[in-house]
Scaffold this motif. Structure first.
Motif, PDB file in Angstrom:
ATOM      1  N   MET A   1       0.809  -1.211   0.000  1.00 34.72           N
ATOM      2  CA  MET A   1       0.000   0.000   0.000  1.00 34.72           C
ATOM      3  C   MET A   1       0.848   1.271   0.000  1.00 34.72           C
ATOM      4  O   MET A   1       0.331   2.367   0.015  1.00 34.72           O
ATOM      5  CB  MET A   1      -0.949   0.017   1.193  1.00 34.72           C
ATOM      6  N   LEU A   2       2.165   1.127  -0.030  1.00 37.20           N
ATOM      7  CA  LEU A   2       3.025   2.306  -0.079  1.00 37.20           C
ATOM      8  C   LEU A   2       3.497   2.599  -1.497  1.00 37.20           C
ATOM      9  O   LEU A   2       4.397   3.401  -1.701  1.00 37.20           O
ATOM     10  CB  LEU A   2       4.205   2.132   0.876  1.00 37.20           C
ATOM     11  N   ASN A   3       2.914   1.953  -2.472  1.00 31.38           N
ATOM     12  CA  ASN A   3       3.100   2.293  -3.877  1.00 31.38           C
ATOM     13  C   ASN A   3       1.723   2.634  -4.426  1.00 31.38           C
ATOM     14  O   ASN A   3       0.878   1.748  -4.577  1.00 31.38           O
ATOM     15  CB  ASN A   3       3.710   1.121  -4.655  1.00 31.38           C
ATOM     16  N   PHE A   4       1.472   3.907  -4.710  1.00 34.13           N
ATOM     17  CA  PHE A   4       0.121   4.297  -5.091  1.00 34.13           C
ATOM     18  C   PHE A   4       0.148   5.593  -5.885  1.00 34.13           C
ATOM     19  O   PHE A   4       1.150   6.306  -5.931  1.00 34.13           O
ATOM     20  CB  PHE A   4      -0.765   4.469  -3.850  1.00 34.13           C
ATOM     21  N   GLN A   5      -1.003   5.892  -6.518  1.00 30.57           N
ATOM     22  CA  GLN A   5      -1.231   7.168  -7.174  1.00 30.57           C
ATOM     23  C   GLN A   5      -2.367   7.891  -6.467  1.00 30.57           C
ATOM     24  O   GLN A   5      -3.306   7.260  -5.975  1.00 30.57           O
ATOM     25  CB  GLN A   5      -1.592   6.976  -8.647  1.00 30.57           C
ATOM     26  N   TYR A   6      -2.289   9.195  -6.454  1.00 26.30           N
ATOM     27  CA  TYR A   6      -3.308  10.024  -5.809  1.00 26.30           C
ATOM     28  C   TYR A   6      -3.732  11.068  -6.831  1.00 26.30           C
ATOM     29  O   TYR A   6      -2.938  11.916  -7.224  1.00 26.30           O
ATOM     30  CB  TYR A   6      -2.716  10.687  -4.569  1.00 26.30           C
ATOM     31  N   TYR A   7      -4.982  10.976  -7.289  1.00 23.07           N
ATOM     32  CA  TYR A   7      -5.453  11.884  -8.330  1.00 23.07           C
ATOM     33  C   TYR A   7      -6.907  12.221  -8.057  1.00 23.07           C
ATOM     34  O   TYR A   7      -7.752  11.338  -7.991  1.00 23.07           O
ATOM     35  CB  TYR A   7      -5.317  11.224  -9.710  1.00 23.07           C
ATOM     36  N   MET A   8      -7.214  13.491  -7.900  1.00 19.01           N
ATOM     37  CA  MET A   8      -8.572  13.909  -7.601  1.00 19.01           C
ATOM     38  C   MET A   8      -8.842  15.259  -8.260  1.00 19.01           C
ATOM     39  O   MET A   8      -8.589  16.303  -7.672  1.00 19.01           O
ATOM     40  CB  MET A   8      -8.784  14.000  -6.083  1.00 19.01           C
ATOM     41  N   PRO A   9      -9.304  15.252  -9.499  1.00 15.71           N
ATOM     42  CA  PRO A   9      -9.478  16.512 -10.233  1.00 15.71           C
ATOM     43  C   PRO A   9     -10.801  17.227  -9.990  1.00 15.71           C
ATOM     44  O   PRO A   9     -11.025  18.310 -10.527  1.00 15.71           O
ATOM     45  CB  PRO A   9      -9.380  16.055 -11.692  1.00 15.71           C
ATOM     46  N   THR A  10     -11.709  16.629  -9.205  1.00 13.06           N
ATOM     47  CA  THR A  10     -13.044  17.205  -9.021  1.00 13.06           C
ATOM     48  C   THR A  10     -13.027  18.315  -7.975  1.00 13.06           C
ATOM     49  O   THR A  10     -12.512  18.128  -6.875  1.00 13.06           O
ATOM     50  CB  THR A  10     -14.034  16.112  -8.583  1.00 13.06           C
ATOM     51  N   ARG A  11     -13.629  19.454  -8.324  1.00 14.66           N
ATOM     52  CA  ARG A  11     -13.855  20.507  -7.330  1.00 14.66           C
ATOM     53  C   ARG A  11     -15.171  20.200  -6.622  1.00 14.66           C
ATOM     54  O   ARG A  11     -16.220  20.120  -7.259  1.00 14.66           O
ATOM     55  CB  ARG A  11     -13.915  21.881  -7.989  1.00 14.66           C
ATOM     56  N   ILE A  12     -15.122  20.040  -5.307  1.00 16.67           N
ATOM     57  CA  ILE A  12     -16.306  19.728  -4.510  1.00 16.67           C
ATOM     58  C   ILE A  12     -16.681  20.950  -3.685  1.00 16.67           C
ATOM     59  O   ILE A  12     -15.863  21.476  -2.925  1.00 16.67           O
ATOM     60  CB  ILE A  12     -16.056  18.517  -3.594  1.00 16.67           C
ATOM     61  N   ILE A  13     -17.915  21.405  -3.859  1.00 15.37           N
ATOM     62  CA  ILE A  13     -18.470  22.475  -3.031  1.00 15.37           C
ATOM     63  C   ILE A  13     -19.467  21.808  -2.095  1.00 15.37           C
ATOM     64  O   ILE A  13     -20.470  21.247  -2.539  1.00 15.37           O
ATOM     65  CB  ILE A  13     -19.150  23.552  -3.889  1.00 15.37           C
ATOM     66  N   PHE A  14     -19.181  21.852  -0.800  1.00 21.45           N
ATOM     67  CA  PHE A  14     -19.939  21.046   0.168  1.00 21.45           C
ATOM     68  C   PHE A  14     -20.592  21.922   1.216  1.00 21.45           C
ATOM     69  O   PHE A  14     -19.987  22.861   1.736  1.00 21.45           O
ATOM     70  CB  PHE A  14     -18.997  20.051   0.857  1.00 21.45           C
ATOM     71  N   GLY A  15     -21.820  21.570   1.591  1.00 19.67           N
ATOM     72  CA  GLY A  15     -22.457  22.168   2.749  1.00 19.67           C
ATOM     73  C   GLY A  15     -23.900  22.559   2.494  1.00 19.67           C
ATOM     74  O   GLY A  15     -24.327  22.740   1.350  1.00 19.67           O
ATOM     75  N   PRO A  16     -24.696  22.697   3.563  1.00 20.87           N
ATOM     76  CA  PRO A  16     -26.091  23.111   3.412  1.00 20.87           C
ATOM     77  C   PRO A  16     -26.194  24.456   2.704  1.00 20.87           C
ATOM     78  O   PRO A  16     -25.477  25.407   3.032  1.00 20.87           O
ATOM     79  CB  PRO A  16     -26.589  23.204   4.858  1.00 20.87           C
ATOM     80  N   GLY A  17     -27.082  24.534   1.715  1.00 22.33           N
ATOM     81  CA  GLY A  17     -27.302  25.777   0.999  1.00 22.33           C
ATOM     82  C   GLY A  17     -26.352  26.060  -0.133  1.00 22.33           C
ATOM     83  O   GLY A  17     -26.477  27.073  -0.818  1.00 22.33           O
ATOM     84  N   THR A  18     -25.402  25.157  -0.374  1.00 24.94           N
ATOM     85  CA  THR A  18     -24.378  25.449  -1.388  1.00 24.94           C
ATOM     86  C   THR A  18     -24.897  25.326  -2.817  1.00 24.94           C
ATOM     87  O   THR A  18     -24.229  25.792  -3.744  1.00 24.94           O
ATOM     88  CB  THR A  18     -23.166  24.522  -1.219  1.00 24.94           C
ATOM     89  N   LEU A  19     -26.065  24.721  -3.029  1.00 24.44           N
ATOM     90  CA  LEU A  19     -26.574  24.628  -4.396  1.00 24.44           C
ATOM     91  C   LEU A  19     -26.698  26.012  -5.034  1.00 24.44           C
ATOM     92  O   LEU A  19     -26.468  26.168  -6.237  1.00 24.44           O
ATOM     93  CB  LEU A  19     -27.930  23.927  -4.416  1.00 24.44           C
ATOM     94  N   ASP A  20     -27.031  27.017  -4.233  1.00 24.66           N
ATOM     95  CA  ASP A  20     -27.212  28.358  -4.781  1.00 24.66           C
ATOM     96  C   ASP A  20     -25.935  28.914  -5.406  1.00 24.66           C
ATOM     97  O   ASP A  20     -26.000  29.822  -6.243  1.00 24.66           O
ATOM     98  CB  ASP A  20     -27.711  29.315  -3.701  1.00 24.66           C
ATOM     99  N   GLN A  21     -24.784  28.352  -5.026  1.00 28.62           N
ATOM    100  CA  GLN A  21     -23.531  28.811  -5.630  1.00 28.62           C
ATOM    101  C   GLN A  21     -23.437  28.442  -7.109  1.00 28.62           C
ATOM    102  O   GLN A  21     -22.622  28.998  -7.839  1.00 28.62           O
ATOM    103  CB  GLN A  21     -22.343  28.245  -4.872  1.00 28.62           C
ATOM    104  N   LEU A  22     -24.279  27.509  -7.556  1.00 35.87           N
ATOM    105  CA  LEU A  22     -24.280  27.140  -8.963  1.00 35.87           C
ATOM    106  C   LEU A  22     -24.576  28.346  -9.850  1.00 35.87           C
ATOM    107  O   LEU A  22     -24.120  28.395 -11.002  1.00 35.87           O
ATOM    108  CB  LEU A  22     -25.325  26.041  -9.209  1.00 35.87           C
TER     109      LEU A  22
END
Length: 398
Positions: A1-22
């Motif tokens: 488990m010490l040989n791995f790749q880490y890739y996360m290109p998604t921007r996540i907007i999280f929290g109550p009421g955050t839909l309005d940021q769209l």
């Protein structure tokens, strides 16, 4: 488990009421025309979520067309139909609004909108054509309204091949099917009924547990998996009992997203292969319900074969370490905690036969699991033969 790749290109907007940021986020994909993908049930329309999303996108001068033919277990014909509309109308990006089925479908539609042929041409197992897409998918925006699949935080999409005799439900994805933007607003999850809350919450729970056990795990997935398991074990019963509890909904939303991240950094294992066979044969079976119905037999098999990391998961589900410091925590403790969780969320009385599953089809289910999603058996920590898979289905059926 010490040989791995880490890739996360998604921007996540999280929290109550955050839909309005769209309506004003600068992170919306470029383009002036979007397809919004929703389920066929009409829930997104009745709750007002669809019109709200359309209104927010219009603030950014984005015109929208709606595709509303997605089933709970989405099918490849719908993907191909929607993709053809995207090509014809010049759609620039695809929005998945709803549960995992709609967001998964949005990923697949976005892929086919940019490529020729049929969706099943690109499946890598079963009767799939084994092709690789020449072009990247259109950008994807994910707006989940359930806390379950975590598909807002991973590239995976699960689609069933259309046709009455195909029985193939296969996961697929690549770097281009990570959402460009995901808005996780727990306010949208308050309307989910108790039983669906239980099903989707357990889907997230098993994403985390399987990712922790997978042989391709890594430090980031371990950390997030234990976090998700702990939060779900302590919060899902509250969310089921009181769906309007925004704190519980928010915790569950984060646990689901964390488990989705685990699927990016690690993977599900063969429990999901087996459930995909079940819901391919029986499309009315909710995915989370199928996982629950398999779980005691499946993890019992892992425990009987000495899978030590089940003890870590048991600790994560517990309230305190004090009672366990002087004794070894084993897979039996995990099975006990799992049984309690299933009971606490009201799913203890369900049976596979409730959904039309018969004992006679078990050999076909086992063969389907091993052939259409066989890759997940390769990263399962315990080796499983055909006879083992049949025995697990048999034990789950009783």
């Amino acid at each position: 488990m010490l040989n791995f790749q880490y890739y996360m290109p998604t921007r996540i907007i999280f929290g109550p009421g955050t839909l309005d940021q769209l309506g004003d986020t600068p992170h919306l994909p470029r383009g002036k025309k979007a397809m919004i993908v929703i389920g066929e049930s009409g829930v997104m329309v009745r709750q007002g979520y669809l019109s709200h999303v359309q209104s927010l996108l219009s603030k950014q001068d984005v015109q929208t067309i709606v595709f509303d033919k997605i089933k709970p277990n989405p099918e490849s014909d719908a993907v191909d139909e929607a993709a053809a509309i995207c090509r014809d109308k010049g759609v620039d990006f695809v929005v998945g609004l709803g549960g995992g089925s709609t967001i998964d479908s949005a990923k697949s539609i976005a892929t086919m909108a940019a490529n020729k042929g049929k969706y099943w041409d690109y499946m890598q197992s079963g009767s799939g054509g084994g092709q690789e897409p020449e072009n990247d998918a259109l950008p994807i925006v994910a707006i989940p309204t359930t806390a379950g699949t975590g598909t807002e935080a991973d590239p995976w999409t699960v689609i069933t091949k259309s046709g009455t005799d195909s029985f193939e439900k296969i996961g697929w994805g690549n770097d281009a099917t990570f959402p460009a933007l995901s808005i996780v607003d727990p306010e949208l999850m308050r309307s989910v009924p108790p039983r669906q809350t239980a099903y989707t919450g357990m889907d997230a729970f098993f994403h985390a547990t399987e990712a922790y056990l997978a042989t391709c795990r890594q430090p980031a997935s371990d950390m997030l998996a234990l976090e998700a398991v702990h939060l779900i074990a302590h919060t899902l019963p509250q969310a089921v009992a009181d769906g309007d509890n925004l704190e519980a909904r928010t915790i569950m939303a984060w646990a689901c997203t964390a488990a989705g991240l685990c699927e990016s950094y690690s993977s599900c294992i063969s429990q999901h292969s087996m459930e995909h066979a079940l819901s391919a044969f029986h499309p009315d079976l909710p995915h989370g319900a199928g996982l629950v119905l398999l779980s005691k037999a499946y993890f019992g098999f892992l425990a009987a074969n000495g899978e030590e990391r089940l003890g870590d998961l048991a600790l994560a589900m517990g309230d305190t370490l004090e009672e366990t410091l002087d004794e070894e925590v084993t897979g039996v403790a995990f099975l006990d905690a799992l049984d309690k969780l299933i009971t606490d969320i009201g799913l203890a009385d369900e049976k596979l036969s409730d959904y039309g599953v018969t004992r006679e089809e078990i050999p076909m289910l086992a063969e389907n699991a091993l052939t259409t999603m066989g890759a997940l058996f390769d990263i399962t920590p315990v080796s499983m033969s055909m006879e083992d898979v049949i025995a697990i289905f048999e034990a789950a059926y009783e």
